[in-house]
Scaffold this active site. Structure first.
Site, mmCIF file in Angstrom:
data_model
loop_
_atom_site.group_PDB
_atom_site.id
_atom_site.type_symbol
_atom_site.label_atom_id
_atom_site.label_comp_id
_atom_site.label_asym_id
_atom_site.label_seq_id
_atom_site.Cartn_x
_atom_site.Cartn_y
_atom_site.Cartn_z
ATOM 1 N N VAL A 20 -4.891 13.025 4.482
ATOM 2 C CA VAL A 20 -4.054 12.677 3.323
ATOM 3 C C VAL A 20 -2.571 12.998 3.534
ATOM 4 O O VAL A 20 -1.723 12.473 2.812
ATOM 5 C CB VAL A 20 -4.567 13.340 2.021
ATOM 6 C CG1 VAL A 20 -5.901 12.775 1.598
ATOM 7 C CG2 VAL A 20 -4.603 14.866 2.140
ATOM 8 N N TYR A 55 -0.922 28.761 -1.317
ATOM 9 C CA TYR A 55 -1.950 27.991 -2.040
ATOM 10 C C TYR A 55 -1.643 27.961 -3.544
ATOM 11 O O TYR A 55 -1.690 26.900 -4.183
ATOM 12 C CB TYR A 55 -3.317 28.614 -1.775
ATOM 13 C CG TYR A 55 -4.476 27.882 -2.417
ATOM 14 C CD1 TYR A 55 -4.923 26.655 -1.911
ATOM 15 C CD2 TYR A 55 -5.138 28.407 -3.528
ATOM 16 C CE1 TYR A 55 -5.995 25.987 -2.505
ATOM 17 C CE2 TYR A 55 -6.207 27.752 -4.115
ATOM 18 C CZ TYR A 55 -6.637 26.544 -3.601
ATOM 19 O OH TYR A 55 -7.699 25.882 -4.182
HETATM 20 P P1 NAP Z 1 -14.245 22.176 0.902
HETATM 21 O O1 NAP Z 1 -15.688 22.361 0.649
HETATM 22 O O2 NAP Z 1 -13.563 22.989 1.944
HETATM 23 O O3 NAP Z 1 -13.991 20.604 1.159
HETATM 24 C C1 NAP Z 1 -12.690 20.168 1.432
HETATM 25 C C2 NAP Z 1 -12.682 18.674 1.542
HETATM 26 O O4 NAP Z 1 -11.329 18.247 1.767
HETATM 27 C C3 NAP Z 1 -13.508 18.168 2.708
HETATM 28 O O5 NAP Z 1 -14.109 16.947 2.350
HETATM 29 C C4 NAP Z 1 -12.452 17.931 3.788
HETATM 30 O O6 NAP Z 1 -12.776 16.919 4.702
HETATM 31 C C5 NAP Z 1 -11.293 17.479 2.949
HETATM 32 N N1 NAP Z 1 -10.010 17.631 3.599
HETATM 33 C C6 NAP Z 1 -9.420 18.767 4.071
HETATM 34 N N2 NAP Z 1 -8.233 18.475 4.616
HETATM 35 C C7 NAP Z 1 -8.064 17.136 4.506
HETATM 36 C C8 NAP Z 1 -7.044 16.246 4.885
HETATM 37 N N3 NAP Z 1 -5.930 16.655 5.505
HETATM 38 N N4 NAP Z 1 -7.214 14.920 4.606
HETATM 39 C C9 NAP Z 1 -8.336 14.470 3.996
HETATM 40 N N5 NAP Z 1 -9.332 15.278 3.620
HETATM 41 C C10 NAP Z 1 -9.196 16.595 3.874
HETATM 42 O O7 NAP Z 1 -13.387 22.452 -0.418
HETATM 43 P P2 NAP Z 1 -13.761 22.402 -1.981
HETATM 44 O O8 NAP Z 1 -14.042 23.780 -2.400
HETATM 45 O O9 NAP Z 1 -14.718 21.314 -2.278
HETATM 46 O O10 NAP Z 1 -12.311 22.039 -2.548
HETATM 47 C C11 NAP Z 1 -11.973 20.772 -3.075
HETATM 48 C C12 NAP Z 1 -10.702 20.940 -3.885
HETATM 49 O O11 NAP Z 1 -10.938 21.894 -4.919
HETATM 50 C C13 NAP Z 1 -9.532 21.484 -3.079
HETATM 51 O O12 NAP Z 1 -8.347 20.835 -3.484
HETATM 52 C C14 NAP Z 1 -9.498 22.946 -3.461
HETATM 53 O O13 NAP Z 1 -8.221 23.504 -3.307
HETATM 54 C C15 NAP Z 1 -9.935 22.877 -4.897
HETATM 55 N N6 NAP Z 1 -10.478 24.131 -5.434
HETATM 56 C C16 NAP Z 1 -11.591 24.699 -4.902
HETATM 57 C C17 NAP Z 1 -12.068 25.888 -5.450
HETATM 58 C C18 NAP Z 1 -13.277 26.595 -4.925
HETATM 59 O O14 NAP Z 1 -13.568 27.720 -5.365
HETATM 60 N N7 NAP Z 1 -14.047 26.006 -4.010
HETATM 61 C C19 NAP Z 1 -11.406 26.491 -6.529
HETATM 62 C C20 NAP Z 1 -10.280 25.860 -7.031
HETATM 63 C C21 NAP Z 1 -9.824 24.690 -6.492
HETATM 64 P P3 NAP Z 1 -13.516 17.236 6.125
HETATM 65 O O15 NAP Z 1 -14.931 17.585 5.746
HETATM 66 O O16 NAP Z 1 -13.413 15.976 6.880
HETATM 67 O O17 NAP Z 1 -12.803 18.395 6.705
#
Ligand code: NAP
Length: 244
Positions: free
Chosen positions: A61, A152
Site C-alpha cells: 500500500v 504507531y
Molecule cells: P496482522 O494480523 O499483522 O495483519 C496485517 C495485514 O496487513 C496482513 O494482511 C498484511 O499482509 C498486511 N500488510 C502489512 N503491510 C502491508 C503493506 N505494506 N501493504 C499491504 N498489506 C500489508 O494485523 P491485524 O492485527 O489484523 O491489523 C490490521 C489493522 O488493525 C492494522 O492497521 C492494525 O494497526 C490495526 N489494529 C490492530 C490491533 C490488534 O490488536 N491486532 C489493534 C488496533 C489496531 P501480508 O500477510 O501479506 O503481510
C-alpha cells in the site's frame, strides 16, 4: 449488481475476517496483501466456495503504482470499488529513542501514506457514482497514545484526523468516511506479546476478554452497509471498554 469492496491487508487478522464477512454477504471482494500470497488465496477460496466472488491482489500500500494497479484490477473485474477498507498496517514496540528515521518512515509509509494512496486511487470511481464508503482502521493507541509505540500511536492518530477532514470534504459527494479504533485483538500483530502481558491486557478490559478479528469486522461491515448511511467522520471504538 453486488457492491465491490477493496480490503487492504486482507490475508490475515482483521482484514481477513472483514473479507470473509463481506464475501459471505454477497459483496465482490479484492483481497489485498503484501507478501502472504497463500493466505490471500485461501481467503478467496473460502469466499468463492460460499458463492461469493473474490480475487487476491498483491500490492504494497505504500507503493502508489502498485495501488493504482489494484484499482485498475477492481475496475476491470467489477467496474470499480464502491467500498474501501484501509486496514493494512504494521506495528512495532520500541523505545522512542531507538526509533530510527528508517523505522519511522516505514511505519508512516504503510500506516498513513498507504491510506492516502489507496483512498486517492479509489476515489474517482466513488465521486463519479456520488456514492462510496471508506473505512479506515486506526487503533485505540491513536486516541490514548501507547508507551513504546510513539510512531504507531502518531500514525494511528493521523488516520483519525484524515478521516474527519475527508468526511467533511466528501460528504457532498455522497461518500462517508469513518474509522474504527480496535483495542487488543487476537491477531499475529500481537503474537510477540508474552502470555503475562496478554493476561494483564485482558484484566484491564472491562469485558474481560481479548477481542477477535470478527468483533472488528462486524463494525467495519456495519459502517459500509446501508445501516451506517448517516454516519460520517466518526471513529468507532471496538475495545471491550479498554478506553472509556
Ligand atoms: P496482522 O494480523 O499483522 O495483519 C496485517 C495485514 O496487513 C496482513 O494482511 C498484511 O499482509 C498486511 N500488510 C502489512 N503491510 C502491508 C503493506 N505494506 N501493504 C499491504 N498489506 C500489508 O494485523 P491485524 O492485527 O489484523 O491489523 C490490521 C489493522 O488493525 C492494522 O492497521 C492494525 O494497526 C490495526 N489494529 C490492530 C490491533 C490488534 O490488536 N491486532 C489493534 C488496533 C489496531 P501480508 O500477510 O501479506 O503481510
Amino acid at each position: 449488481m453486488p457492491e465491490t469492496v477493496i480490503i487492504t491487508g486482507a490475508s490475515r487478522g482483521i482484514g481477513r475476517a472483514a473479507a470473509l464477512l463481506f464475501g459471505k454477504n454477497g459483496y465482490n471482494v479484492i483481497v489485498n496483501y503484501s507478501s502472504s500470497a497463500d493466505k490471500a488465496e485461501e481467503v478467496c477460496s473460502e469466499i468463492n466456495a460460499s458463492g461469493g466472488c473474490a480475487y487476491p491482489f498483491k500490492a504494497d500500500v505504500s507503493d502508489r503504482a502498485a495501488v493504482d494497479g489494484m484499482t485498475a484490477f477492481a475496475a476491470e473485474k467489477f467496474g470499480g470499488a464502491d467500498i474501501l477498507v484501509n486496514n493494512a498496517g504494521i506495528a512495532e514496540q520500541i523505545m522512542f529513542c531507538d526509533i530510527t528515521e528508517e523505522k519511522w518512515d516505514r511505519l508512516f509509509a504503510v500506516d498513513v501514506k498507504g491510506v492516502y494512496n489507496c483512498t486517492q486511487s479509489a476515489l474517482p470511481h466513488m465521486v463519479h457514482n456520488k456514492y462510496g464508503r471508506i473505512i479506515n482502521v486506526s487503533s485505540m493507541w491513536g486516541i490514548t497514545g501507547a508507551s513504546c509505540e510513539v510512531h504507531y500511536s502518531a500514525a494511528k492518530a493521523a488516520v483519525i484526523g484524515f478521516t474527519k477532514a475527508l468526511a467533511k470534504e466528501l460528504g457532498p459527494s455522497g461518500i462517508t468516511v469513518n474509522a474504527v479504533a480496535p483495542g487488543v485483538i487476537a491477531t499475529e500483530m500481537n503474537s510477540r506479546l508474552d502470555p503475562e502481558t496478554m493476561d494483564a491486557l485482558r484484566e484491564e478490559t472491562p469485558l474481560e476478554r481479548i477481542g477477535t478479528p470478527e468483533d472488528v469486522a462486524e463494525t467495519i461491515f456495519f459502517l459500509a452497509s446501508p445501516r451506517g448511511a448517516f454516519i460520517t467522520g466518526e471513529t468507532i471504538s471496538v475495545n471491550g471498554g479498554f478506553v472509556i
